[in-house]
Scaffold this motif. Sequence first.
Motif, PDB file in Angstrom:
ATOM      1  N   VAL A  49       1.093  -1.352   0.504  1.00 11.61           N
ATOM      2  CA  VAL A  49       0.272   0.370   0.500  1.00 11.61           C
ATOM      3  C   VAL A  49       0.742   1.184  -0.309  1.00 11.61           C
ATOM      4  O   VAL A  49       1.999   1.530   0.555  1.00 11.61           O
ATOM      5  CB  VAL A  49      -0.829   0.018   1.148  1.00 11.61           C
ATOM      6  CG1 VAL A  49      -1.972   1.078   1.581  1.00 11.61           C
ATOM      7  CG2 VAL A  49      -2.526  -1.125   1.352  1.00 11.61           C
ATOM      8  N   GLU A  50       0.776   2.427  -1.227  1.00  9.01           N
ATOM      9  CA  GLU A  50       1.282   3.233  -0.906  1.00  9.01           C
ATOM     10  C   GLU A  50       0.209   4.069  -1.243  1.00  9.01           C
ATOM     11  O   GLU A  50      -0.529   4.456  -1.804  1.00  9.01           O
ATOM     12  CB  GLU A  50       2.596   3.382  -1.900  1.00  9.01           C
ATOM     13  CG  GLU A  50       3.837   2.612  -2.122  1.00  9.01           C
ATOM     14  CD  GLU A  50       4.599   2.568  -3.338  1.00  9.01           C
ATOM     15  OE1 GLU A  50       4.368   3.918  -4.219  1.00  9.01           O
ATOM     16  OE2 GLU A  50       5.650   2.276  -3.284  1.00  9.01           O
ATOM     17  N   ILE A  51      -0.197   5.075   0.054  1.00  9.53           N
ATOM     18  CA  ILE A  51      -0.467   6.626   0.014  1.00  9.53           C
ATOM     19  C   ILE A  51       0.055   7.661  -0.821  1.00  9.53           C
ATOM     20  O   ILE A  51       0.976   8.266   0.630  1.00  9.53           O
ATOM     21  CB  ILE A  51      -0.749   6.723   0.971  1.00  9.53           C
ATOM     22  CG1 ILE A  51      -2.184   5.440   1.603  1.00  9.53           C
ATOM     23  CG2 ILE A  51      -2.309   7.855   1.359  1.00  9.53           C
ATOM     24  CD1 ILE A  51      -3.451   4.722   2.540  1.00  9.53           C
ATOM     25  N   LYS A  58       3.893   4.301   3.122  1.00 10.46           N
ATOM     26  CA  LYS A  58       3.604   3.569   2.501  1.00 10.46           C
ATOM     27  C   LYS A  58       4.023   2.470   3.700  1.00 10.46           C
ATOM     28  O   LYS A  58       4.245   2.606   4.739  1.00 10.46           O
ATOM     29  CB  LYS A  58       5.331   2.556   1.978  1.00 10.46           C
ATOM     30  CG  LYS A  58       5.907   3.983   1.276  1.00 10.46           C
ATOM     31  CD  LYS A  58       6.753   3.795  -0.113  1.00 10.46           C
ATOM     32  CE  LYS A  58       7.097   4.778  -0.138  1.00 10.46           C
ATOM     33  NZ  LYS A  58       9.049   4.126  -1.654  1.00 10.46           N
ATOM     34  N   CYS A  59       3.058   0.995   3.172  1.00  9.74           N
ATOM     35  CA  CYS A  59       2.636   0.420   4.734  1.00  9.74           C
ATOM     36  C   CYS A  59       1.914  -1.089   3.848  1.00  9.74           C
ATOM     37  O   CYS A  59       2.528  -1.026   2.447  1.00  9.74           O
ATOM     38  CB  CYS A  59       2.050   0.351   5.263  1.00  9.74           C
ATOM     39  SG  CYS A  59      -0.034   0.586   5.072  1.00  9.74           S
ATOM     40  N   VAL A  70      -3.628  -1.379   5.440  1.00 10.63           N
ATOM     41  CA  VAL A  70      -4.145  -0.133   6.234  1.00 10.63           C
ATOM     42  C   VAL A  70      -5.013  -0.044   7.752  1.00 10.63           C
ATOM     43  O   VAL A  70      -5.873  -0.971   7.251  1.00 10.63           O
ATOM     44  CB  VAL A  70      -5.288   0.859   5.531  1.00 10.63           C
ATOM     45  CG1 VAL A  70      -5.249   2.173   6.266  1.00 10.63           C
ATOM     46  CG2 VAL A  70      -4.160   1.136   4.242  1.00 10.63           C
ATOM     47  N   ASP A  71      -4.230  -0.446   8.741  1.00  8.16           N
ATOM     48  CA  ASP A  71      -4.883  -0.815   9.893  1.00  8.16           C
ATOM     49  C   ASP A  71      -5.449   0.848  10.869  1.00  8.16           C
ATOM     50  O   ASP A  71      -5.344   1.515  10.349  1.00  8.16           O
ATOM     51  CB  ASP A  71      -4.342  -1.315  10.207  1.00  8.16           C
ATOM     52  CG  ASP A  71      -2.408  -0.919  10.896  1.00  8.16           C
ATOM     53  OD1 ASP A  71      -2.063  -0.293  10.716  1.00  8.16           O
ATOM     54  OD2 ASP A  71      -1.923  -1.878  11.295  1.00  8.16           O
ATOM     55  N   GLU A  72      -5.934   0.240  11.979  1.00  7.41           N
ATOM     56  CA  GLU A  72      -5.789   1.306  12.994  1.00  7.41           C
ATOM     57  C   GLU A  72      -4.537   2.397  13.228  1.00  7.41           C
ATOM     58  O   GLU A  72      -4.738   3.564  13.185  1.00  7.41           O
ATOM     59  CB  GLU A  72      -6.315   0.543  14.230  1.00  7.41           C
ATOM     60  CG  GLU A  72      -7.831  -0.114  14.652  1.00  7.41           C
ATOM     61  CD  GLU A  72      -7.618  -0.294  15.799  1.00  7.41           C
ATOM     62  OE1 GLU A  72      -7.491  -0.274  16.961  1.00  7.41           O
ATOM     63  OE2 GLU A  72      -9.258  -1.079  16.356  1.00  7.41           O
ATOM     64  N   ILE A 118      -2.319   2.993  10.828  1.00  5.34           N
ATOM     65  CA  ILE A 118      -2.283   4.160  10.221  1.00  5.34           C
ATOM     66  C   ILE A 118      -2.850   4.767   9.953  1.00  5.34           C
ATOM     67  O   ILE A 118      -2.612   6.158   9.543  1.00  5.34           O
ATOM     68  CB  ILE A 118      -1.845   2.496   8.648  1.00  5.34           C
ATOM     69  CG1 ILE A 118      -1.151   2.335   8.680  1.00  5.34           C
ATOM     70  CG2 ILE A 118      -1.443   4.226   7.446  1.00  5.34           C
ATOM     71  CD1 ILE A 118       0.377   2.123   8.963  1.00  5.34           C
ATOM     72  N   LEU A 119      -4.523   4.646  10.298  1.00 13.00           N
ATOM     73  CA  LEU A 119      -5.389   5.664  10.459  1.00 13.00           C
ATOM     74  C   LEU A 119      -4.800   6.856  11.458  1.00 13.00           C
ATOM     75  O   LEU A 119      -4.963   7.730  10.917  1.00 13.00           O
ATOM     76  CB  LEU A 119      -6.427   5.258  10.696  1.00 13.00           C
ATOM     77  CG  LEU A 119      -6.803   4.284   9.452  1.00 13.00           C
ATOM     78  CD1 LEU A 119      -8.669   3.438   9.699  1.00 13.00           C
ATOM     79  CD2 LEU A 119      -7.788   4.965   8.111  1.00 13.00           C
ATOM     80  N   LEU A 122      -2.821   8.955   9.393  1.00 11.67           N
ATOM     81  CA  LEU A 122      -3.123  10.093   8.302  1.00 11.67           C
ATOM     82  C   LEU A 122      -4.064  10.910   9.436  1.00 11.67           C
ATOM     83  O   LEU A 122      -4.203  12.355   8.402  1.00 11.67           O
ATOM     84  CB  LEU A 122      -4.138   9.382   7.982  1.00 11.67           C
ATOM     85  CG  LEU A 122      -3.747   7.810   7.123  1.00 11.67           C
ATOM     86  CD1 LEU A 122      -4.144   7.481   5.450  1.00 11.67           C
ATOM     87  CD2 LEU A 122      -1.815   8.847   5.596  1.00 11.67           C
ATOM     88  N   PHE A 170      -6.394   9.032  -2.624  1.00 12.54           N
ATOM     89  CA  PHE A 170      -6.912   7.546  -2.405  1.00 12.54           C
ATOM     90  C   PHE A 170      -7.366   6.931  -3.950  1.00 12.54           C
ATOM     91  O   PHE A 170      -8.080   7.680  -4.517  1.00 12.54           O
ATOM     92  CB  PHE A 170      -8.497   7.586  -1.337  1.00 12.54           C
ATOM     93  CG  PHE A 170      -7.788   7.935   0.379  1.00 12.54           C
ATOM     94  CD1 PHE A 170      -6.385   6.877   0.851  1.00 12.54           C
ATOM     95  CD2 PHE A 170      -7.787   9.317   0.905  1.00 12.54           C
ATOM     96  CE1 PHE A 170      -6.095   7.174   2.297  1.00 12.54           C
ATOM     97  CE2 PHE A 170      -7.524   9.248   2.036  1.00 12.54           C
ATOM     98  CZ  PHE A 170      -6.618   8.478   2.291  1.00 12.54           C
TER      99      PHE A 170
END
Length: 645
Positions: free
Chosen positions: A596-598, A621-622, A625-627, A629-630, A633, A645
Amino acid sequence: MIQVLRPARFTELTGEDEDIPRPPLSQTRTAQQSRRRKQKKQLERRWRHSAVVAALTPAQAAAVATTHADATSALDLLTFLSRERSHEYSPDTFATLALRLVEARRCPADVGRARVHMIRACRTPLEMTRAMDDLDTLARRGPRMDLMAYGALLVQLNTLGMIDVTRARQLRQASTVHPPILVFLATGLVGSQVRWGSGAPLPQGIDLFFLSHPILSTLASSDRLLPRSPAHARHLFDGMPRRKKRQSAPPVSIADRIGTLPDSLLHHVLSFLPVQAVVRTCVLARRWRHLWRSTTSLRIVGLDDNYYVDVEELRKFVDHFLILRERTDLDLVEIKFNEFCEEDQPYVKTWVRFALMCKVRRLTFHVRGSQYLYLDPHLVSRHLRTLDLDGVGLPETFLDFGSCPVLEDLKISHCIINACRILSHSLKHLSIYCCHNEFNCRIHVSTPCLVSLKLDHFIGRTPLLENMALLESADVYLSDYCKDVCLNYDSGVLCGSNNNACQNCVPIEDDCSRECVLLGGISNAKYLKLLPGSKTFVFTRDLKHCPTFIKLKTLLLNEYWCEAPDLDPLACILKNSPVLEKLTLQLFSEGPNHKVEIKGRYSSMERPSAISEHLNIVEVKCSVVDERILKVLKFLSALNICFIF
């Protein structure tokens, strides 16, 4: 007053006219020597009946000889006068003639005769000392000393009582002689003795010299090579088979295009080969016969680059190679081996000293064995620019590079550092990978001119980085194996802020723990990559005295900066980076390929922001996406960063 004859009058002395032409270079060596002997006899007949030659004083003859264009004829004249008229000349006169013969690339035998006369002309130790300096110069510029010259040197040194005083210089002279000549000298001196170890001594002083030489000391302990008597020496090689005559190969019509290349290009080609393969090229063609002796790169490794060999397999070959090689400057020296024993260490250290003596500019020294090899405590070189060390032990004074004024690139990997400081005023690139510090203190890195820094997997207390005003990029990765880890770490919270702090988190005055250990030294960098382990507390402690990164434009961080409950480490470093342009967060994913790249960027809004307004690129970069990462963000969105997104 010395009367110097006009050059035109020298024709009458030497007989240089059209009656005695010089041999053309296209003739064979045998024909040249025969013609040379005939010419010399004709000249001597003229000199015996010449009134001008009979009236010459030693001073006049020396002045005429040193100013004449033909150094060979001048040497013949001085030799004739020394033999027929008992003239004596200074060593400088013969040294001048020998140097002119070398520059003119005349017959090596003439250079050898000039050397012998120069040595025999020495009457005092001071003259002999100056003559040995001239011998060094001649050995570097021209052919090496032959048997007659070296024998005359030993005899004259023994006559003047200088054998013991100048032992080191004799060893240097011995390195410019062919090994067969050394063998002949050894067997000649010992021919009248029964054995070296039988108690019969050699001439005074000479025994100390020969027993100290590694090649001759080996011969001394060999029953097969060393003759027991002069009669035995005559039959030393009787058991060897006769050489068979080989039929000459048919002429090759294809031109040797590679052989026509200049020496610089051929040396560049040879620089990619191990030293064993370089020597083997001498059988390719006449063009390659002596090219290996002046190569500018030495790769002392195994024939297979992917396989490290032991020192025992390299030692004998390398020792002979270094003796036969010319003393030309070196651009690159690579020394790589596996296991070694205690007896191998002096030889390996001699290889390093040889490289430094030949003004090496790039030196690589790798040991992949089970033990560390400790280098000499001091490194002195005014030409060394790049140093790459792997698997060695570094004494306390080794990392003080004050005696290496042009050293720019230093790479240390898998080494034991027994020092408290790395000091260099010229170093521009420094890489420390997986090194271990045995001292219970922080190593101070004092490199004010450093441009790039890489600190990776350091075992021990984290080094303290002093001010680096010219630093452009820094890559710092601290693993959990270093000593600066919290013993009571729990979910991003270090115990240093609690009353019950562990032993590691308690600040110690002696190791400068109350100051910035890392961030203060790299605050002037433009590109930063900070990837500490989750249990390390050095960066968290440095943030209490966080400097301003006034030049920082690109920043790469990992999850260490986002694990705290309030994300204070991430907020602190962003607020102190006023010109930051690119931020990359590599969270809970090692990469290089992330699932995942945001991407996002800073967006100017009505409410003011505490971070850089130049932040055009933000990457998260991860793997999923879990808690966690949120949470990151959401924190970045509060700082006016919009994500796509």
